[in-house]
Scaffold this active site. Structure first.
Site, mmCIF file in Angstrom:
data_model
loop_
_atom_site.group_PDB
_atom_site.id
_atom_site.type_symbol
_atom_site.label_atom_id
_atom_site.label_comp_id
_atom_site.label_asym_id
_atom_site.label_seq_id
_atom_site.Cartn_x
_atom_site.Cartn_y
_atom_site.Cartn_z
ATOM 1 N N TYR A 1 36.906 -33.884 -20.785
ATOM 2 C CA TYR A 1 35.841 -33.639 -21.766
ATOM 3 C C TYR A 1 34.538 -34.359 -21.402
ATOM 4 C CZ TYR A 1 40.245 -32.740 -24.159
ATOM 5 O OH TYR A 1 41.512 -32.310 -24.456
ATOM 6 N N TYR B 1 46.391 -30.527 -33.151
ATOM 7 C CA TYR B 1 46.034 -30.424 -31.732
ATOM 8 C C TYR B 1 47.268 -29.982 -30.946
ATOM 9 C CZ TYR B 1 44.725 -31.324 -26.956
ATOM 10 O OH TYR B 1 44.494 -31.162 -25.617
HETATM 11 C C1 LIG Z 1 48.845 -33.835 -25.592
HETATM 12 C C2 LIG Z 1 49.399 -32.797 -26.474
HETATM 13 C C3 LIG Z 1 49.556 -31.466 -26.032
HETATM 14 C C4 LIG Z 1 49.098 -31.000 -24.669
HETATM 15 O O1 LIG Z 1 49.776 -31.636 -23.639
HETATM 16 P P1 LIG Z 1 49.115 -31.694 -22.156
HETATM 17 O O2 LIG Z 1 50.183 -32.316 -21.326
HETATM 18 O O3 LIG Z 1 47.885 -32.504 -22.278
HETATM 19 O O4 LIG Z 1 48.850 -30.289 -21.769
HETATM 20 C C5 LIG Z 1 50.123 -30.565 -26.908
HETATM 21 N N1 LIG Z 1 50.526 -30.943 -28.139
HETATM 22 C C6 LIG Z 1 50.386 -32.204 -28.584
HETATM 23 C C7 LIG Z 1 50.876 -32.554 -29.944
HETATM 24 C C8 LIG Z 1 49.809 -33.171 -27.778
HETATM 25 O O5 LIG Z 1 49.648 -34.411 -28.238
#
Ligand SMILES: *Cc1c(COP(=O)(O)O)cnc(C)c1O
Length: 434
Positions: free
Chosen positions: A20, A148
């Site tokens: 980011y 997220y």
């Molecule tokens: C970090 C995260 C993701 C994505 O994982 P990456 O390995 O960064 O692709 C998905 N869901 C949650 C809840 C996360 O904390």
């Protein structure tokens, strides 16, 4: 720092994107030379105590002899082979372990290379489940605000619609349904009305909803919010009532971080589809898994073929699976519950004084997660510099200064972090320009 390294840093600044960030106006990045236990050593020799576990993942700290050994041993056999038409012991052993430690209904595992992809696979499973049974109407997801789920397009489409890049990718992201974010624990005891908006959205749209997707108990990168177990229980009940699947994303919460091995245990519910990642390899390699139950497998097979349409190149990478096996052994053989409880207790006591600061809105702690929410966004550059000077590694985002240390952190090390948080926020109180 020697001049060679200066040159490397200049190259980094000019050519490499960090998470980011802008290429033309990059944020400061610190070169790490090595890491050991809970300590990061920078190229200039400075040492920082790690309060981030490299984004939820380095449970056992860095440079752990057992994890190193697992990688060395596996690399002498094979570092990688394709998973199409071939299989191997590290993947089988890991699948066995994951099936054993998760809820009884979850019996099938799909390995992938990152959390975001594990979420993509979960969404595919849910859609294929309905499409294969001839129900193509069920092509949307229901989730809650402030979530997220990763940075790929499937995950982004269910991230918080205000903060989750929806505006930037307007017209491209799949249209899903959002309910109000779960009430925060800080708002007091559970009230039945807290589930009302979710219930309304589900009852009005269930014919089009394939699955609900939610982070259990804690909303993580979307705001580090803790919510009631009753909410999650109600979500499970409503999913059953309206016949939609439930996807739990435990990528951040999994493997002990919230005080139980998996956060869903605190609500005593089961997922139909479960996403794991982040701490799965103890922070060593990138690996993720999507687990599901016989019901979903059977649904996908209703088209007569039952082929799950996914297959990453590095699926079930043997090095990653081996280090995941070693990390899980290490975790389960350790007194992790006592450690997380100890961290929780200490964070509650030592972050308490922050509540007296003007810039602080709320302090909340759950398991090995400590959050100080501010009234205003904090300048990340400024705070990173302050924390670094105090000898700790923390990287706040938005209004949140948070700590989620490796489980092996000692109390004097954790104290250094909580003292640094108080010290820096006190400075913020006295610095009106910021
Ligand atoms: C970090 C995260 C993701 C994505 O994982 P990456 O390995 O960064 O692709 C998905 N869901 C949650 C809840 C996360 O904390």
């Amino acid at each position: 720092m020697n001049s060679d390294f200066d040159e490397l840093l200049q190259f980094d600044k000019k050519h490499i994107w960090h998470p980011y960030t802008s290429m033309s106006n990059p944020t400061t990045v610190l070169p790490v030379a090595s890491a050991q236990g809970v300590t990061l050593t920078l190229a200039d020799g400075r040492e920082l105590i790690d309060g981030m576990s490299s984004w939820w993942s380095a449970l056992h700290g860095y440079n752990h002899p057992q994890l190193n050994q697992a990688l060395i041993n596996q690399s002498k056999k094979m570092s990688h082979v394709m998973f199409g038409g071939l299989t191997h012991e590290p993947a089988i052993l890991l699948a066995k372990k994951l099936i054993t430690i998760t809820s009884d209904n979850l019996q099938h595992v799909f390995f992938s290379d990152s959390g975001s992809v594990a979420v993509e696979v979960a969404i595919k499973m849910a859609l294929q489940y309905w499409f294969a049974q001839g129900d193509s109407q069920k092509n949307q997801l229901l989730t809650v605000n402030k979530g997220y789920f990763g940075d790929t397009f499937g995950g982004m489409a269910v991230c918080d619609p205000v903060n989750g890049m929806h505006e930037m990718f307007n017209g491209v992201l799949a249209q899903h349904i959002f309910a109000d974010a779960p009430a925060s624990i800080g708002e007091g005891a559970w009230k039945d009305e807290y589930i009302d908006d979710f219930k309304t959205k589900l009852s009005e749209n269930h014919q089009n909803i394939a699955a609900v997707i939610i982070e259990p108990m804690v909303q993580n990168a979307g705001g580090l919010r803790f919510y009631h177990a009753e909410y999650l229980q109600a979500v499970r009940q409503l999913c059953d009532e309206y016949n939609v699947l439930l996807i739990l994303d435990e990528i951040a919460t999994g493997f002990g971080r919230t005080g139980s091995l998996f956060a869903y245990e605190q609500a005593d519910i089961e997922a139909d589809i479960l996403c794991l990642g982040k701490a799965l390899t103890g922070g060593y390699m990138t690996l993720a898994a999507t687990l599901t139950c016989a019901k979903v497998v059977k649904g996908i097979e209703a088209d007569g073929k039952g082929i799950l349409m996914h297959g990453p190149t590095f699926m079930a990478n043997p090095l990653a699976c081996s280090v995941a096996n070693a990390s899980l052994d290490l975790l389960l053989d350790s007194p992790w519950e006592r450690r997380v409880e100890g961290i929780e207790k200490q964070l509650k006591i030592e972050l308490e004084p922050c509540k007296t600061l003007k810039c602080v809105k709320e302090v909340r702690v759950k398991g090995a997660i400590g959050v100080v929410e501010l009234n205003q966004s904090i300048d990340v550059e400024w705070s990173q510099k302050q924390f670094t000077q105090a000898g700790v590694w923390l990287r706040p985002f938005g209004k949140l200064v948070y700590v989620m240390p490796p489980f092996i952190i000692k109390s004097d090390e954790l104290k250094k972090i909580t003292e640094a948080i108080y010290f820096v926020l006190q400075k913020l109180d006295h610095n009106t320009e910021l």
